[in-house]
Structure formats: C-alpha cells, structure tokens
Scaffold this motif. Structure first.
Motif, PDB file in Angstrom:
ATOM      1  N   GLU A  62       0.836  -1.203   0.000  1.00  0.00           N
ATOM      2  CA  GLU A  62       0.000   0.000   0.000  1.00  0.00           C
ATOM      3  C   GLU A  62       0.873   1.256   0.000  1.00  0.00           C
ATOM      4  N   CYS A  63       2.001   1.222   0.715  1.00  0.00           N
ATOM      5  CA  CYS A  63       2.942   2.356   0.686  1.00  0.00           C
ATOM      6  C   CYS A  63       3.388   2.623  -0.750  1.00  0.00           C
ATOM      7  N   GLU A  64       3.705   1.572  -1.485  1.00  0.00           N
ATOM      8  CA  GLU A  64       4.153   1.724  -2.864  1.00  0.00           C
ATOM      9  C   GLU A  64       3.042   2.291  -3.739  1.00  0.00           C
ATOM     10  N   ALA A  65       1.800   1.867  -3.485  1.00  0.00           N
ATOM     11  CA  ALA A  65       0.670   2.420  -4.232  1.00  0.00           C
ATOM     12  C   ALA A  65       0.503   3.913  -3.911  1.00  0.00           C
ATOM     13  N   LEU A  66       0.650   4.289  -2.647  1.00  0.00           N
ATOM     14  CA  LEU A  66       0.553   5.701  -2.271  1.00  0.00           C
ATOM     15  C   LEU A  66       1.677   6.508  -2.911  1.00  0.00           C
ATOM     16  N   LEU A  67       2.874   5.948  -2.961  1.00  0.00           N
ATOM     17  CA  LEU A  67       3.984   6.633  -3.627  1.00  0.00           C
ATOM     18  C   LEU A  67       3.657   6.895  -5.095  1.00  0.00           C
ATOM     19  N   GLY A  68       2.999   5.956  -5.734  1.00  0.00           N
ATOM     20  CA  GLY A  68       2.633   6.110  -7.131  1.00  0.00           C
ATOM     21  C   GLY A  68       1.488   7.086  -7.359  1.00  0.00           C
ATOM     22  N   SER A  69       0.801   7.468  -6.281  1.00  0.00           N
ATOM     23  CA  SER A  69      -0.362   8.346  -6.417  1.00  0.00           C
ATOM     24  C   SER A  69      -0.033   9.826  -6.249  1.00  0.00           C
ATOM     25  N   GLN A  70       1.185  10.148  -5.873  1.00  0.00           N
ATOM     26  CA  GLN A  70       1.568  11.531  -5.599  1.00  0.00           C
ATOM     27  C   GLN A  70       2.625  11.998  -6.600  1.00  0.00           C
ATOM     28  N   GLN A  71       2.920  13.300  -6.591  1.00  0.00           N
ATOM     29  CA  GLN A  71       3.955  13.850  -7.465  1.00  0.00           C
ATOM     30  C   GLN A  71       4.954  14.716  -6.719  1.00  0.00           C
ATOM     31  N   PHE A 107      14.122  19.220   1.408  1.00  0.00           N
ATOM     32  CA  PHE A 107      13.909  19.876   0.128  1.00  0.00           C
ATOM     33  C   PHE A 107      12.672  19.316  -0.565  1.00  0.00           C
ATOM     34  N   PRO A 108      11.709  20.164  -0.955  1.00  0.00           N
ATOM     35  CA  PRO A 108      10.576  19.662  -1.728  1.00  0.00           C
ATOM     36  C   PRO A 108      11.025  19.341  -3.147  1.00  0.00           C
ATOM     37  N   VAL A 109      10.512  18.247  -3.695  1.00  0.00           N
ATOM     38  CA  VAL A 109      10.870  17.832  -5.049  1.00  0.00           C
ATOM     39  C   VAL A 109       9.648  17.261  -5.758  1.00  0.00           C
ATOM     40  N   LEU A 110       9.633  17.409  -7.080  1.00  0.00           N
ATOM     41  CA  LEU A 110       8.718  16.667  -7.930  1.00  0.00           C
ATOM     42  C   LEU A 110       9.394  15.332  -8.192  1.00  0.00           C
ATOM     43  N   TYR A 111       8.646  14.250  -8.153  1.00  0.00           N
ATOM     44  CA  TYR A 111       9.276  12.940  -8.288  1.00  0.00           C
ATOM     45  C   TYR A 111       8.410  12.001  -9.100  1.00  0.00           C
ATOM     46  N   ALA A 112       9.019  10.888  -9.463  1.00  0.00           N
ATOM     47  CA  ALA A 112       8.322   9.769 -10.094  1.00  0.00           C
ATOM     48  C   ALA A 112       9.025   8.495  -9.631  1.00  0.00           C
ATOM     49  N   VAL A 169      12.612   6.081  -6.053  1.00  0.00           N
ATOM     50  CA  VAL A 169      12.215   7.478  -6.230  1.00  0.00           C
ATOM     51  C   VAL A 169      13.256   8.170  -7.106  1.00  0.00           C
ATOM     52  N   VAL A 170      12.794   8.933  -8.110  1.00  0.00           N
ATOM     53  CA  VAL A 170      13.679   9.701  -8.987  1.00  0.00           C
ATOM     54  C   VAL A 170      13.179  11.141  -9.008  1.00  0.00           C
ATOM     55  N   PHE A 171      14.103  12.086  -8.873  1.00  0.00           N
ATOM     56  CA  PHE A 171      13.739  13.493  -9.013  1.00  0.00           C
ATOM     57  C   PHE A 171      14.809  14.226  -9.803  1.00  0.00           C
ATOM     58  N   ARG A 172      14.399  15.357 -10.394  1.00  0.00           N
ATOM     59  CA  ARG A 172      15.324  16.216 -11.143  1.00  0.00           C
ATOM     60  C   ARG A 172      15.778  17.340 -10.234  1.00  0.00           C
ATOM     61  N   LEU A 232       9.346  14.356 -15.865  1.00  0.00           N
ATOM     62  CA  LEU A 232       9.340  15.216 -14.677  1.00  0.00           C
ATOM     63  C   LEU A 232       9.594  16.649 -15.124  1.00  0.00           C
ATOM     64  N   HIS A 233       8.579  17.475 -15.097  1.00  0.00           N
ATOM     65  CA  HIS A 233       8.696  18.851 -15.556  1.00  0.00           C
ATOM     66  C   HIS A 233       8.833  19.783 -14.356  1.00  0.00           C
ATOM     67  N   PRO A 234      10.009  20.388 -14.171  1.00  0.00           N
ATOM     68  CA  PRO A 234      10.230  21.234 -12.995  1.00  0.00           C
ATOM     69  C   PRO A 234       9.289  22.436 -12.963  1.00  0.00           C
ATOM     70  N   TRP A 235       8.898  22.829 -11.773  1.00  0.00           N
ATOM     71  CA  TRP A 235       8.075  24.013 -11.584  1.00  0.00           C
ATOM     72  C   TRP A 235       8.937  25.264 -11.502  1.00  0.00           C
ATOM     73  N   ALA A 236      10.114  25.127 -10.909  1.00  0.00           N
ATOM     74  CA  ALA A 236      10.999  26.283 -10.754  1.00  0.00           C
ATOM     75  C   ALA A 236      11.610  26.636 -12.104  1.00  0.00           C
ATOM     76  N   GLY A 237      11.991  27.897 -12.282  1.00  0.00           N
ATOM     77  CA  GLY A 237      12.449  28.375 -13.574  1.00  0.00           C
ATOM     78  C   GLY A 237      13.843  27.945 -13.982  1.00  0.00           C
ATOM     79  N   GLU A 238      14.712  27.658 -13.035  1.00  0.00           N
ATOM     80  CA  GLU A 238      16.089  27.355 -13.420  1.00  0.00           C
ATOM     81  C   GLU A 238      16.212  25.959 -14.044  1.00  0.00           C
ATOM     82  N   VAL A 239      17.291  25.749 -14.744  1.00  0.00           N
ATOM     83  CA  VAL A 239      17.534  24.465 -15.406  1.00  0.00           C
ATOM     84  C   VAL A 239      17.747  23.377 -14.353  1.00  0.00           C
ATOM     85  N   ARG A 240      17.034  22.296 -14.507  1.00  0.00           N
ATOM     86  CA  ARG A 240      17.168  21.140 -13.613  1.00  0.00           C
ATOM     87  C   ARG A 240      17.460  19.941 -14.494  1.00  0.00           C
TER      88      ARG A 240
END
Length: 134
Positions: free
Chosen positions: A13-22, A36-41, A47-50, A106-114
């Motif tokens: 269920e933890c893995e399913a919850l991980l898949g339900s968020q961004q 640090f807040p991150v967008l992830y997949a 877990v992978v983030f830019r 994974l499309h960053p919200w912040a303006g700088e290059v990630r």
C-alpha cells in the motif's frame, strides 16, 4: 496493525501511495541538515527526481543515505498518512538510465535548469496512518 494509535501501512500500500503523488520531500543530513521539496516519479520502485547542481544535488547524490517522505492529511477529520522511503541516493549518469529517467516526464516548476537526475534506492519503505477515532 496498530502502534501507539497509528495504523501501520503495509509496504504494497505504501508503494501504491507513492505512485499516487507527485510532490515529496527529501531529507538529507551531512554537513548541514536540510529538507527539500521535489517533484518525483518512480522508476523500478525507486524514487527519482530532477535537480540543478547545488546543495540538493551535492547533499543527496553523493551516495548518502537519505529519507524521502510524502503525506496527506485532513484537518477537519484529523486523519492522515505518511510514507517514508529510506535508501542511498546517487546521481544517474549512465546514458541508458538517463533516457529512462527522462521518459518519466518530470517537468520542474521552478524556472532554473534542472538537468540532473537523482535516484533514491528504496531499501526501506514504511508508512503510518491516523484514522478517525471512534
């Protein structure tokens, strides 16, 4: 299963919850602690983030153990849950793995290059839930 008024969430269920968020948070400790807040997949259960070069990348990508956390809560009912992923993190540098990470869109919200990708190898995945009291 319950512990101190909290329900333990099973790994599947933890893995399913991980898949339900961004959006989640990466907590690092080394030198100066930080969260640090991150967008992830998820990629093969990890877990992978830019990120951009800098504090987050240097703290998280140098083969250190980190904690990644997501949660949700309801202020009206006083219920909620959280999931933690503990594992070592590394910058993805292999060309084939980079291509797989890029396909996560994974499309960053912040303006700088990630343009760097960090992978947290999920060694431990745990969760807790607070449910409405009877």
């Amino acid at each position: 299963m319950s512990s101190y008024g909290l329900e333990i969430i099973e790994r599947d269920e933890c893995e399913a919850l991980l898949g339900s968020q961004q959006v989640g948070r990466v907590a690092v400790c080394g030198g100066r602690p930080g969260v640090f807040p991150v967008l992830y997949a998820l990629l093969d259960g990890d877990v992978v983030f830019r990120t951009a070069p800098g504090e987050k990348l240097m703290a998280a990508a140098l083969n250190r153990e980190v904690v990644f956390e997501i949660d949700a809560y309801d202020l009206t009912t006083h219920t909620g849950w959280s999931v933690n992923v503990i594992g070592s993190s590394e910058e993805i540098e292999d060309a084939a793995e980079l291509a797989r990470a890029a396909a996560l869109e994974l499309h960053p919200w912040a303006g700088e290059v990630r343009d760097r990708y960090v992978r947290i190898h999920a060694a431990e995945v745990t969760g807790r839930r607070i449910t409405e009291s009877a």
